[in-house]
Design a protein around this motif. Sequence first.
Motif, PDB file in Angstrom:
ATOM      1  N   PRO A 216       0.841  -1.260   0.123  1.00 30.94           N
ATOM      2  CA  PRO A 216      -0.187  -0.021  -0.057  1.00 30.94           C
ATOM      3  C   PRO A 216       0.937   1.382   0.062  1.00 30.94           C
ATOM      4  O   PRO A 216       0.429   2.423  -0.547  1.00 30.94           O
ATOM      5  CB  PRO A 216      -0.821  -0.147   1.192  1.00 30.94           C
ATOM      6  N   ALA A 217       1.922   1.283   0.640  1.00 30.96           N
ATOM      7  CA  ALA A 217       2.995   2.486   0.531  1.00 30.96           C
ATOM      8  C   ALA A 217       3.149   2.972  -0.660  1.00 30.96           C
ATOM      9  O   ALA A 217       3.483   4.040  -1.243  1.00 30.96           O
ATOM     10  CB  ALA A 217       4.266   2.249   1.431  1.00 30.96           C
ATOM     11  N   GLY A 218       3.157   1.998  -1.771  1.00 32.09           N
ATOM     12  CA  GLY A 218       3.502   2.365  -3.311  1.00 32.09           C
ATOM     13  C   GLY A 218       2.515   2.604  -3.912  1.00 32.09           C
ATOM     14  O   GLY A 218       2.560   2.817  -5.261  1.00 32.09           O
ATOM     15  N   GLU A 219       1.020   2.854  -3.353  1.00 28.79           N
ATOM     16  CA  GLU A 219      -0.063   3.191  -4.096  1.00 28.79           C
ATOM     17  C   GLU A 219       0.063   4.685  -4.570  1.00 28.79           C
ATOM     18  O   GLU A 219       0.588   5.514  -3.843  1.00 28.79           O
ATOM     19  CB  GLU A 219      -1.130   3.219  -3.107  1.00 28.79           C
ATOM     20  N   GLY A 220      -0.221   4.915  -5.889  1.00 26.15           N
ATOM     21  CA  GLY A 220      -0.256   6.144  -6.403  1.00 26.15           C
ATOM     22  C   GLY A 220       1.116   6.438  -7.207  1.00 26.15           C
ATOM     23  O   GLY A 220       1.574   7.500  -7.566  1.00 26.15           O
ATOM     24  N   TRP A 221       1.948   5.374  -7.059  1.00 26.43           N
ATOM     25  CA  TRP A 221       3.135   5.527  -7.591  1.00 26.43           C
ATOM     26  C   TRP A 221       3.604   4.845  -8.839  1.00 26.43           C
ATOM     27  O   TRP A 221       3.201   3.532  -9.126  1.00 26.43           O
ATOM     28  CB  TRP A 221       4.335   4.614  -6.666  1.00 26.43           C
ATOM     29  N   GLY A 222       4.270   5.516  -9.986  1.00 27.80           N
ATOM     30  CA  GLY A 222       4.548   4.914 -11.196  1.00 27.80           C
ATOM     31  C   GLY A 222       6.015   4.829 -11.259  1.00 27.80           C
ATOM     32  O   GLY A 222       6.742   5.825 -11.015  1.00 27.80           O
ATOM     33  N   PHE A 223       6.242   3.354 -11.289  1.00 22.89           N
ATOM     34  CA  PHE A 223       7.890   3.236 -11.373  1.00 22.89           C
ATOM     35  C   PHE A 223       8.023   3.053 -12.894  1.00 22.89           C
ATOM     36  O   PHE A 223       7.575   2.286 -13.664  1.00 22.89           O
ATOM     37  CB  PHE A 223       8.099   1.938 -10.764  1.00 22.89           C
TER      38      PHE A 223
ATOM     39  N   PRO B 419      17.228  -1.953   2.537  1.00 20.93           N
ATOM     40  CA  PRO B 419      16.264  -2.504   1.587  1.00 20.93           C
ATOM     41  C   PRO B 419      15.007  -3.189   2.070  1.00 20.93           C
ATOM     42  O   PRO B 419      14.836  -4.260   1.600  1.00 20.93           O
ATOM     43  CB  PRO B 419      17.060  -3.177   0.743  1.00 20.93           C
ATOM     44  N   ASN B 420      14.243  -2.627   2.930  1.00 21.43           N
ATOM     45  CA  ASN B 420      12.990  -3.141   3.355  1.00 21.43           C
ATOM     46  C   ASN B 420      11.979  -2.201   3.567  1.00 21.43           C
ATOM     47  O   ASN B 420      12.227  -1.161   3.823  1.00 21.43           O
ATOM     48  CB  ASN B 420      13.042  -4.182   4.345  1.00 21.43           C
ATOM     49  N   LEU B 421      10.831  -2.421   3.649  1.00 18.14           N
ATOM     50  CA  LEU B 421       9.324  -1.565   3.625  1.00 18.14           C
ATOM     51  C   LEU B 421       9.541  -0.905   5.209  1.00 18.14           C
ATOM     52  O   LEU B 421       8.952   0.175   5.239  1.00 18.14           O
ATOM     53  CB  LEU B 421       8.216  -2.147   3.488  1.00 18.14           C
ATOM     54  N   ASP B 422       9.681  -1.685   6.226  1.00 22.64           N
ATOM     55  CA  ASP B 422       9.751  -0.941   7.556  1.00 22.64           C
ATOM     56  C   ASP B 422      10.736   0.148   7.589  1.00 22.64           C
ATOM     57  O   ASP B 422      10.442   1.341   8.222  1.00 22.64           O
ATOM     58  CB  ASP B 422      10.362  -2.179   8.568  1.00 22.64           C
ATOM     59  N   SER B 423      12.019  -0.260   7.078  1.00 20.56           N
ATOM     60  CA  SER B 423      12.820   1.037   6.928  1.00 20.56           C
ATOM     61  C   SER B 423      12.452   2.260   6.182  1.00 20.56           C
ATOM     62  O   SER B 423      12.934   3.439   6.562  1.00 20.56           O
ATOM     63  CB  SER B 423      14.418   0.580   6.576  1.00 20.56           C
ATOM     64  N   PHE B 424      11.938   2.108   5.088  1.00 20.94           N
ATOM     65  CA  PHE B 424      11.140   2.879   4.284  1.00 20.94           C
ATOM     66  C   PHE B 424      10.191   3.666   5.075  1.00 20.94           C
ATOM     67  O   PHE B 424      10.162   4.970   4.998  1.00 20.94           O
ATOM     68  CB  PHE B 424      10.437   2.158   3.174  1.00 20.94           C
ATOM     69  N   ARG B 425       9.324   2.964   5.618  1.00 24.60           N
ATOM     70  CA  ARG B 425       8.222   3.668   6.520  1.00 24.60           C
ATOM     71  C   ARG B 425       8.849   4.573   7.879  1.00 24.60           C
ATOM     72  O   ARG B 425       8.487   5.679   8.168  1.00 24.60           O
ATOM     73  CB  ARG B 425       7.293   2.639   7.006  1.00 24.60           C
ATOM     74  N   GLU B 426       9.691   4.115   8.295  1.00 20.34           N
ATOM     75  CA  GLU B 426      10.688   4.721   9.532  1.00 20.34           C
ATOM     76  C   GLU B 426      11.085   5.996   8.953  1.00 20.34           C
ATOM     77  O   GLU B 426      11.143   7.017   9.556  1.00 20.34           O
ATOM     78  CB  GLU B 426      11.697   3.772   9.952  1.00 20.34           C
TER      79      GLU B 426
END
Lengths: 430, 430
Positions: A216-223, B419-426
């Motif tokens: 969900p964190a990547g929602e609205g993201w165009g890679f 390289p993981n989503l937790d780190s991205f959210r933090e």
Amino acid sequence: MAVQTAETPANSTDGTVDLGPATALSCRECGHQVPLGPVFACEECFGPLEIAYDFSAYDTEELRKRIEAGPANIWRYAPLLPVPADVATKPNINPGWTKLVQADNLARELGVTGGLYVKDDSGNPTHSFKDRVVAQAIEAARAFGFTTLSCSSTGNLAGAVGAAAARAGFRSCVFIPHDLEQGKVVMAAVYGGELVGIEGNYDDVNRFCSELIGDPAGEGWGFVNVNLRPYYAEGSKTLAYEICEQLGWRLPDQLVVPIASGSQLTKIDKGLKELIGLGLVEDKPYKIFGAQAEGCSPVSTAFKAGHDVVRPQKPNTIAKSLAIGNPADGPYVLDIARRTGGAVEDVTDEQVVDAIKLLARTEGIFAETAGGVTVGVTKKLIENGVLDPSLTTVVLNTGDGLKTLDAVAGTGLTATIRPNLDSFREAGLA
Amino acid sequence: MAVQTAETPANSTDGTVDLGPATALSCRECGHQVPLGPVFACEECFGPLEIAYDFSAYDTEELRKRIEAGPANIWRYAPLLPVPADVATKPNINPGWTKLVQADNLARELGVTGGLYVKDDSGNPTHSFKDRVVAQAIEAARAFGFTTLSCSSTGNLAGAVGAAAARAGFRSCVFIPHDLEQGKVVMAAVYGGELVGIEGNYDDVNRFCSELIGDPAGEGWGFVNVNLRPYYAEGSKTLAYEICEQLGWRLPDQLVVPIASGSQLTKIDKGLKELIGLGLVEDKPYKIFGAQAEGCSPVSTAFKAGHDVVRPQKPNTIAKSLAIGNPADGPYVLDIARRTGGAVEDVTDEQVVDAIKLLARTEGIFAETAGGVTVGVTKKLIENGVLDPSLTTVVLNTGDGLKTLDAVAGTGLTATIRPNLDSFREAGLA
């Protein structure tokens, strides 16, 4: 196929999007079609999806006139691209229509008599061909209602995405390995988007991006080179269109194209075939040659061995913008080289540097290492009798030497003298 | 006036040269005329010589059509330049027809409502406006039978001369201070001409070049910014032509132009006046604003003090391509700024860096420090109520940020993550 974003597509009232002549996504392997959307792999066979078009309404001469009256950028070819007809009025970085340089000096040095041209994409806004593909991805992102533009990158692509997102009014968030050279970081960071260093190598960065797309964190993201890849990749067709139009609506006999993922080469072939199909150029044979650096030569290795599959390599070359050890479109490149009567060849890093200097010395074009690869391979193919010097040949330079200064760092002063004529004469310069 | 070379002028049978509509050299101070030749100072009063033209035979609408049908480079304006009519067929680097970017995002940030445009000369072959002037010098050198192209330089000009000489088939010999940064040396050396380091500073290099011109060792040498200066300088007129044509044959109301020697600003004014005289644009007022860095601001200092003379300064600024402490055309710049109702302003190095980032963040254009100067001065002039935000305004970016990376070296990663989503959210990126 639902659009993977919470927002309603910007150009849509009934769930479809307006991307001009693009009608669907079609699987390159099994032909299965799905509606236009931000997807890249076939739900049936996991093959790569590419754009299907309806060009049937075009009259050849009307189309030619429409193109010739268009803007001096890739949008002159809007009728052949997955973009709305009014694309040229939207904020975008407007790449393309770069110079096709008639390289008579280089031709003399290489013994080419049939006409030698360098398609010089260092003239793009951020000085690489990546501006072409990113500009396409921007329009797809707009159509799908994305608000953030993203990619994984080790160089050219990061700058192209940062610049295009800034102009087009998107947020950008680009992921790079955290230990990239400072110069490359600056070139990508200056556009003011988020630039995130990932503790890991390029493969780790890529894996993280795939994870983010599914979250969900990547929602609205165009890679641009993942979920927008089918649209993005079409940007390379414009190289084929421009080369033919700049030759006076003629096909070249031979093209030398660099290979990273192989996508560019396959799309150039697609573009040439489209022009033939539309009657914009004569239907005659052309040969496509692929160029790699020896330190990352999975496709040329397979070509020379007569294989249909490409065995991955661990890259070790100064041509970093081509250093993809497991090229996704490698098998398609092999098909095209063999079908057209071309070849795939590689050159050493030393030959790359020599070729950069040769091109600069003869034509005043300072190429990125990728340009050294294509010019070096052209020279080698002529010497080996594979490329016919009596035929019209186009060599691609896809980037700018200012971005890979290290490759020619050994170049320097011819002489150092004191500021007087005696010293000048002593140095033998008179 | 005898041509100062042993060879017969290439284009000449009777001692005259074919430089199209150019008829003579005329002294800017006393009006004394001499035949076209490689001279730059009036023999009567030592004033600067500039090109006199005969445009009397042109029909406005025929000329407009001829220009519009011309190539996508400066040679579309061949009828208005000191070049032969067939110039586009000769080997040259063919600069110009760079993008005039409609800078709506920057306009919003600066509160400009009347239309804001950036003329982005980073799109030239060696990524600075110097390609325009060198391309002119090349054609003059050809006409006068010179075989070596030379200049003194600390950066952009060296690369432009090296590249253009390579393409056009001239030997080049460029003089630079021996202790220039390695990156700049590489950018100039890669084209393979002679690159000579002089033990001394830029003034020593210039003095040596003047000595060489007067010596037999300099015979057959065209110094682009010395004995070819009258021709060279005319290249800047093409900026004025392109801006007006790209605006739909309209004069902008306000232009912001960087000042180094001041030559570019005076030639832009000359070009605008020519277009008015030829009827290609409406005869209406325009204002020209000059932009300097505070660390080298002899012209803005004189402007603000109400002086007619310019007192030399010792430059100390990051905007090195503008760092001329004793600008030859300074008094003419003061005249033009005052006559047109413009102004001359300067900004600090910090403001230059902020403006580079502002332009990159809003328009995706990565400018050289000189572009930071013009954008920074534009912002300051609006804030001070000097530049009218309700009028159409064109700001020049004359070079490329890749050549002055040091200026924004502080720019870097937004965040570094695992390289993981937790780190991205933090990191607060989601």
